[in-house]
Write a protein that holds these residues in place. Sequence first.
Motif, PDB file in Angstrom:
ATOM      1  N   ASN A 231       0.823  -1.215   0.000  1.00 45.85           N
ATOM      2  CA  ASN A 231       0.000   0.000   0.000  1.00 45.85           C
ATOM      3  C   ASN A 231       0.855   1.262   0.000  1.00 45.85           C
ATOM      4  N   ASP A 232       2.161   1.091   0.099  1.00 46.79           N
ATOM      5  CA  ASP A 232       3.069   2.234   0.117  1.00 46.79           C
ATOM      6  C   ASP A 232       3.425   2.609  -1.319  1.00 46.79           C
ATOM      7  N   PRO A 233       2.985   3.775  -1.803  1.00 47.21           N
ATOM      8  CA  PRO A 233       3.222   4.174  -3.198  1.00 47.21           C
ATOM      9  C   PRO A 233       4.711   4.234  -3.550  1.00 47.21           C
ATOM     10  N   LYS A 234       5.550   4.708  -2.611  1.00 44.39           N
ATOM     11  CA  LYS A 234       6.976   4.822  -2.893  1.00 44.39           C
ATOM     12  C   LYS A 234       7.619   3.458  -3.061  1.00 44.39           C
ATOM     13  N   ILE A 235       7.273   2.531  -2.138  1.00 44.67           N
ATOM     14  CA  ILE A 235       7.813   1.168  -2.227  1.00 44.67           C
ATOM     15  C   ILE A 235       7.327   0.492  -3.504  1.00 44.67           C
ATOM     16  N   LYS A 236       6.051   0.717  -3.833  1.00 46.30           N
ATOM     17  CA  LYS A 236       5.492   0.109  -5.053  1.00 46.30           C
ATOM     18  C   LYS A 236       6.234   0.609  -6.287  1.00 46.30           C
ATOM     19  N   GLU A 237       6.496   1.906  -6.314  1.00 50.13           N
ATOM     20  CA  GLU A 237       7.200   2.485  -7.466  1.00 50.13           C
ATOM     21  C   GLU A 237       8.600   1.895  -7.609  1.00 50.13           C
ATOM     22  N   GLU A 238       9.302   1.756  -6.485  1.00 48.47           N
ATOM     23  CA  GLU A 238      10.654   1.204  -6.502  1.00 48.47           C
ATOM     24  C   GLU A 238      10.645  -0.257  -6.956  1.00 48.47           C
ATOM     25  N   MET A 239       9.672  -1.020  -6.456  1.00 51.52           N
ATOM     26  CA  MET A 239       9.598  -2.440  -6.804  1.00 51.52           C
ATOM     27  C   MET A 239       9.210  -2.629  -8.266  1.00 51.52           C
ATOM     28  N   MET A 240       8.317  -1.784  -8.773  1.00 54.76           N
ATOM     29  CA  MET A 240       7.920  -1.900 -10.184  1.00 54.76           C
ATOM     30  C   MET A 240       9.087  -1.517 -11.103  1.00 54.76           C
ATOM     31  N   ALA A 241       9.902  -0.549 -10.659  1.00 51.81           N
ATOM     32  CA  ALA A 241      11.076  -0.171 -11.442  1.00 51.81           C
ATOM     33  C   ALA A 241      12.081  -1.322 -11.472  1.00 51.81           C
ATOM     34  N   GLU A 242      12.233  -1.999 -10.319  1.00 53.92           N
ATOM     35  CA  GLU A 242      13.123  -3.158 -10.257  1.00 53.92           C
ATOM     36  C   GLU A 242      12.596  -4.295 -11.125  1.00 53.92           C
ATOM     37  N   TYR A 243      11.274  -4.494 -11.106  1.00 55.95           N
ATOM     38  CA  TYR A 243      10.664  -5.554 -11.928  1.00 55.95           C
ATOM     39  C   TYR A 243      10.928  -5.292 -13.411  1.00 55.95           C
ATOM     40  N   LYS A 244      10.752  -4.045 -13.842  1.00 55.42           N
ATOM     41  CA  LYS A 244      10.990  -3.700 -15.247  1.00 55.42           C
ATOM     42  C   LYS A 244      12.455  -3.920 -15.620  1.00 55.42           C
ATOM     43  N   GLN A 246      14.614  -6.024 -14.225  1.00 59.30           N
ATOM     44  CA  GLN A 246      14.880  -7.462 -14.311  1.00 59.30           C
ATOM     45  C   GLN A 246      14.236  -8.074 -15.550  1.00 59.30           C
ATOM     46  N   LYS A 247      13.016  -7.643 -15.860  1.00 63.25           N
ATOM     47  CA  LYS A 247      12.295  -8.176 -17.020  1.00 63.25           C
ATOM     48  C   LYS A 247      13.032  -7.819 -18.308  1.00 63.25           C
ATOM     49  N   ASP A 248      13.493  -6.591 -18.407  1.00 65.15           N
ATOM     50  CA  ASP A 248      14.224  -6.169 -19.601  1.00 65.15           C
ATOM     51  C   ASP A 248      15.527  -6.952 -19.749  1.00 65.15           C
ATOM     52  N   SER A 249      16.176  -7.221 -18.616  1.00 63.86           N
ATOM     53  CA  SER A 249      17.431  -7.978 -18.645  1.00 63.86           C
ATOM     54  C   SER A 249      17.202  -9.381 -19.188  1.00 63.86           C
ATOM     55  N   PHE A 250      16.186 -10.062 -18.681  1.00 62.93           N
ATOM     56  CA  PHE A 250      15.886 -11.414 -19.163  1.00 62.93           C
ATOM     57  C   PHE A 250      15.394 -11.393 -20.601  1.00 62.93           C
ATOM     58  N   ASP A 251      14.593 -10.384 -20.959  1.00 68.58           N
ATOM     59  CA  ASP A 251      14.088 -10.302 -22.336  1.00 68.58           C
ATOM     60  C   ASP A 251      15.225 -10.152 -23.341  1.00 68.58           C
ATOM     61  N   SER A 252      16.340  -9.585 -22.918  1.00 67.40           N
ATOM     62  CA  SER A 252      17.466  -9.384 -23.833  1.00 67.40           C
ATOM     63  C   SER A 252      18.071 -10.698 -24.295  1.00 67.40           C
ATOM     64  N   VAL A 253      17.812 -11.778 -23.561  1.00 64.71           N
ATOM     65  CA  VAL A 253      18.310 -13.090 -23.988  1.00 64.71           C
ATOM     66  C   VAL A 253      17.165 -14.035 -24.366  1.00 64.71           C
ATOM     67  N   LEU A 254      15.997 -13.830 -23.789  1.00 73.20           N
ATOM     68  CA  LEU A 254      14.868 -14.700 -24.117  1.00 73.20           C
ATOM     69  C   LEU A 254      14.338 -14.415 -25.515  1.00 73.20           C
ATOM     70  N   ASP A 255      14.390 -13.159 -25.921  1.00 66.57           N
ATOM     71  CA  ASP A 255      13.956 -12.753 -27.256  1.00 66.57           C
ATOM     72  C   ASP A 255      15.133 -12.904 -28.214  1.00 66.57           C
ATOM     73  N   GLU A 256      15.019 -13.822 -29.164  1.00 65.61           N
ATOM     74  CA  GLU A 256      16.140 -14.108 -30.071  1.00 65.61           C
ATOM     75  C   GLU A 256      16.523 -12.907 -30.906  1.00 65.61           C
ATOM     76  N   ASP A 257      15.552 -12.102 -31.329  1.00 66.95           N
ATOM     77  CA  ASP A 257      15.861 -10.922 -32.134  1.00 66.95           C
ATOM     78  C   ASP A 257      16.671  -9.903 -31.330  1.00 66.95           C
ATOM     79  N   LYS A 258      16.274  -9.705 -30.062  1.00 63.10           N
ATOM     80  CA  LYS A 258      17.028  -8.786 -29.208  1.00 63.10           C
ATOM     81  C   LYS A 258      18.430  -9.320 -28.948  1.00 63.10           C
TER      82      LYS A 258
END
Length: 417
Positions: A231-244, A246-258
């Motif tokens: 429920n903490d907006p600041k913590i949520k923002e930080e965690m969503m930024a971390e999720y993005k 990490q997701k971008d990092s994995f997508d760089s190898v999971l996506d063959e074109d990338k």
Amino acid sequence: MAECPLGMNGTSSCPVNGQEGEETLNYHSYLKLDKLLNSQVMQSGIKSQAVHDEHLFIITHQAYELWFKQVLHEIDSVREMFMLPMLDESKTLLILNRLQRVTLILKLLVDQIDILETMTPLDFLEFRLQLSTSSGFQSLQFRLLENKLGVLESSRVKYNQQHYAKVFNREDQLKQVKDSVEQDSLFQLVERWLERTPGLNFKSFNFWELYKRSVDRWLQDIILSPAEETNDPKIKEEMMAEYKKQKDSFDSVLDEDKYKSSMARGDRRLSHAAFKGAILISLYHDQPRFNQPSKLLSLLMDIDSLLTKWRYNHVMMVQRMIGSKVGTGGSSGYQYLRSTVSDRYKVFLDLFNTSTFLIPRAYIPPLTRSLKRQLSILCHDHIPGESSEEDNDDDEKVEGDTANGNGAIGAKVKFEI
């Protein structure tokens, strides 16, 4: 029977295999010690009084060259085994043994710098001018080693704004350099070997698709779901930024074109198929079939690490000995050497980076029983990826089982790693 008399240099004049006039091979003659121990010609002693520490300087560098020769001998033998269309699995232990030997030699070479550093800068200055234009940059064997391991020509720092091969002017030396560049490097051979990793193209076990799903579940469990529940907006923002992130990092190898785009930029060297093989081996290294391949990848990283450590120690020694003076070969000395201590000279950098994309054991997709059976044998007579009706029944019980139709590698071949 009376002992044979010894001739000059301790050799025996007794006949060898019944042939008169031939001397018996002994320790001295076998090791060619006359040539070896008379190869330390101190330049300071030719022109004036010999400087004591020049002898250490010569011995140390001659020892380096002898060990380089042995490392090349080991690397060439490993490359020959990898050059076969299918690697003979009975040779895997031999490959591991020889690569382990290389790592031990490199550790010795790193430690050997400590002996050279017992010489002070003033000691070195006494005979440095006698070296004329001699420079460690002119070590042919070290350049051959870099090329045979797989250092890219485009990654090299230019020496005095020219190609490194310009320092070699003998035809035989230039041919050796040319051959070492044109022949398959250990990197290229390992890359092709990784592309054949068993389990990558098994019909009823689509490893890459299952791995993608596991990555998504893991990121959701550890970051996304907790972020959505807070429920903490600041913590949520930080965690969503971390999720993005990490997701971008994995997508760089999971996506063959990338992944291919990053290869085009020079950020990665291993092909996508080879990278997938390295990930599979890393995740399932506790499986008997992948234990030795995992050790092999680890040894390749050890070789890179030790060469980097050797370069760094060498740089520190040069700075200590000559400061910012110009190198004997005309290079910028310390500044040039410092530029070689970077990831651009790591051959197997992609293997180091695989740890970025590992997931906890609890999320690793379980191998099917039929795949485990396939991995437990050296050869089989049907096409890899095809399984019996009974095997398919077993495989259906594995979550996320998806057939990709890419399982065929070839009929009646060794199913090897």
